[in-house]
Design an enzyme around this catalytic site. Structure first.
Site, PDB file in Angstrom:
ATOM      1  N   HIS A   1       0.561  -1.078   0.061  1.00 27.32           N
ATOM      2  CA  HIS A   1       0.469  -0.047   0.183  1.00 27.32           C
ATOM      3  C   HIS A   1       0.557   0.963  -0.122  1.00 27.32           C
ATOM      4  O   HIS A   1       2.116   1.030   0.148  1.00 27.32           O
ATOM      5  CB  HIS A   1      -0.944   0.093   1.126  1.00 27.32           C
ATOM      6  CG  HIS A   1      -2.174   0.518   1.132  1.00 27.32           C
ATOM      7  ND1 HIS A   1      -1.864   1.725   1.581  1.00 27.32           N
ATOM      8  CD2 HIS A   1      -3.045   0.861   0.894  1.00 27.32           C
ATOM      9  CE1 HIS A   1      -2.852   2.769   1.681  1.00 27.32           C
ATOM     10  NE2 HIS A   1      -3.490   2.401   1.647  1.00 27.32           N
TER      11      HIS A   1
ATOM     12  N   ASP B   1       2.952  -4.396   8.031  1.00 28.56           N
ATOM     13  CA  ASP B   1       1.239  -3.267   8.073  1.00 28.56           C
ATOM     14  C   ASP B   1       0.048  -5.137   8.063  1.00 28.56           C
ATOM     15  O   ASP B   1       0.099  -4.747   7.074  1.00 28.56           O
ATOM     16  CB  ASP B   1       1.569  -2.641   6.203  1.00 28.56           C
ATOM     17  CG  ASP B   1       0.103  -2.296   5.889  1.00 28.56           C
ATOM     18  OD1 ASP B   1      -0.704  -2.206   6.938  1.00 28.56           O
ATOM     19  OD2 ASP B   1       0.073  -2.027   4.575  1.00 28.56           O
TER      20      ASP B   1
ATOM     21  N   GLN C   1      -5.117  -4.600   6.886  1.00 28.54           N
ATOM     22  CA  GLN C   1      -6.190  -5.625   6.583  1.00 28.54           C
ATOM     23  C   GLN C   1      -6.568  -7.378   7.019  1.00 28.54           C
ATOM     24  O   GLN C   1      -7.063  -8.048   6.714  1.00 28.54           O
ATOM     25  CB  GLN C   1      -5.838  -6.345   5.394  1.00 28.54           C
ATOM     26  CG  GLN C   1      -6.025  -5.084   4.029  1.00 28.54           C
ATOM     27  CD  GLN C   1      -7.057  -4.364   4.310  1.00 28.54           C
ATOM     28  OE1 GLN C   1      -8.635  -5.340   4.155  1.00 28.54           O
ATOM     29  NE2 GLN C   1      -7.543  -3.094   4.066  1.00 28.54           N
TER      30      GLN C   1
ATOM     31  N   LYS D   1     -10.932  -0.377  10.228  1.00 30.46           N
ATOM     32  CA  LYS D   1     -10.716  -0.803   9.726  1.00 30.46           C
ATOM     33  C   LYS D   1     -11.488  -2.741  10.376  1.00 30.46           C
ATOM     34  O   LYS D   1     -12.165  -3.568  10.122  1.00 30.46           O
ATOM     35  CB  LYS D   1     -10.029  -1.645   8.629  1.00 30.46           C
ATOM     36  CG  LYS D   1      -9.463  -0.788   7.778  1.00 30.46           C
ATOM     37  CD  LYS D   1      -8.069  -1.162   7.107  1.00 30.46           C
ATOM     38  CE  LYS D   1      -7.741   0.010   6.607  1.00 30.46           C
ATOM     39  NZ  LYS D   1      -8.134   1.015   5.153  1.00 30.46           N
TER      40      LYS D   1
ATOM     41  N   CYS E   1      -4.830   2.340  -4.105  1.00 37.76           N
ATOM     42  CA  CYS E   1      -3.388   3.168  -3.385  1.00 37.76           C
ATOM     43  C   CYS E   1      -2.196   1.449  -2.880  1.00 37.76           C
ATOM     44  O   CYS E   1      -1.694   1.888  -2.864  1.00 37.76           O
ATOM     45  CB  CYS E   1      -3.511   3.019  -1.549  1.00 37.76           C
ATOM     46  SG  CYS E   1      -4.850   4.518  -1.702  1.00 37.76           S
TER      47      CYS E   1
END
Length: 389
Positions: free
Chosen positions: A106, A183, A186, A209, A347
């Site tokens: 991302h 990261d 998600q 999220k 992104c």
């Protein structure tokens, strides 16, 4: 309802919907406990501080951190990654050092490293993608040498659904003495996450999220790394003593939380964690897998539709392109039928270039979605194919 149609919300990878308990927690804080944290001796400040720090403890337990002191509250994944770049990496890396990334990152896990590399004359290396949307791990092994001082990698791709082998990546990076940042935007709140089991040094994620409020997120960092990092932003709360000639700073994590934090957001995130814990992350993951498997099978029935990313297992999203319509047109058509999808590059512009598409249409699922909603999406996409074809 949207456009006088029952809403089907398949934009969960961008932000999730919030349970009533989280909404109530925000209202309750502002209505009954609103006061600044850490700075007052009165009752409301004590209540606010206790709730804020309780939320930090919930986050630590939720992701398997060793202690609440390893959790820094940020505005989200983006700010957490920038904090690592501007504090940890900027103070440790030197000209000629390398940072190893992947082609699926991302922009939040790419642009901060580009800025730092330009400033410090660092080398950026990228693990390429195979045609199925997974990482070329043979090239990863070749790129990982003694010049690499930091490896930054997404856990689950927001545009491909790829679940990366984080334990293996962290183990190999640790073997050459490189720091790792994951990261987890998600993955946190979608699958069980244990940062110590993963073996990462830093882990970043966003509350919005995973059923929490917007504007709040977290950085996990191993205690010894956080303690060695200089402040990034200066101001109130992160100091222990200030003189005109200079200042002394609090230990981590307060050193990295200058100014008034998003108190309500942190409390709301703690309540979202309570909600997800009660559901059970294993159940949440199993439900997402069921929905994703059904979507992959049904989307495969549509002529001229190309799905990006690997087969199962994968994250709970499907990105696809249809030869008859641009993703933006397809999303607008779906919206007219009450279906919320997302279209564009998500992104991840390098990913789109790798697969030679201008963008994709993305359907992303949460545990509160249903198989019937996926079937309705298929009917809408078939209508779109006839409309644009």
């Amino acid at each position: 309802q949207v456009e006088e149609q029952p809403l089907i919300y398949f934009d969960n990878a961008a932000t999730s919907q919030k349970p009533q308990s989280v909404i109530d927690a925000l209202s309750r804080f502002y209505g009954k406990d609103n006061a600044n944290v850490h700075r007052g001796l009165h009752e409301l400040s004590a209540r606010s501080t206790a709730a804020f720090e309780a939320a930090r403890a919930k986050v630590a337990c939720f992701i398997g951190a060793a202690s609440p002191g390893e959790i820094v509250f940020t505005r989200g994944t983006t700010e957490a990654i920038n904090l690592v770049a501007q504090s940890h990496a900027a103070s440790r890396l030197q000209s000629g050092d390398a940072i190893l990334l992947t082609e699926m990152e991302h922009h939040s896990n790419l642009v901060p490293w580009q800025l730092l590399a330009e400033r410090l004359s660092l080398e950026l290396r990228f693990v390429p993608l195979l045609d199925d949307g997974t990482l070329d791990l043979e090239v990863f092994d070749r790129l990982l040498d003694e010049k690499v001082k930091l490896v930054a990698c997404v856990h689950i791709s927001n545009s491909l659904g790829t679940i990366n082998p984080i334990r293996e990546i962290c183990r190999k990076a640790r073997g050459i003495g490189a720091t790792t940042l994951i990261d987890g935007a998600q993955s946190a709140g979608h699958i069980p996450v244990d940062v110590r089991d993963l073996g990462c040094d830093f882990f970043a994620f966003s509350g919005h999220k995973m059923c929490g409020p917007t504007g709040i997120g977290c950085l996990y960092g191993r205690h010894e790394l956080l303690e060695a990092m200089p402040p990034w932003q200066g101001g109130g709360e992160m100091i222990s003593s200030v003189r005109l000639e200079g200042s002394q700073f609090k230990p981590a994590p307060q050193r990295f939380e200058a100014g008034t934090p998003d108190i309500a957001g942190a409390i709301g995130l703690g309540v979202a964690i309570d909600y997800l814990t009660e559901l059970g992350l294993e159940a949440v993951e199993a439900r997402a897998d069921e929905l994703t498997c059904h979507a992959l099978a049904r989307l495969g029935e549509i002529p001229g539709l190309r799905i990006l990313g690997p087969e199962m297992p994968r994250g709970s999203l499907v990105s696809f392109s249809m030869e008859v319509a641009h993703p933006h047109d397809l999303v607008e058509f779906a919206n007219s039928r009450g279906l919320a999808l997302r279209g564009g590059h998500h992104c991840t512009q390098p990913v789109m270039r790798r697969f030679k598409v201008p963008g994709t249409t993305r359907a992303s699922f949460a545990f509160y979605n249903t198989l019937e909603e996926i079937d309705a999406m298929i009917d809408i996409l078939l209508d779109a194919r006839r409309f644009f074809g």
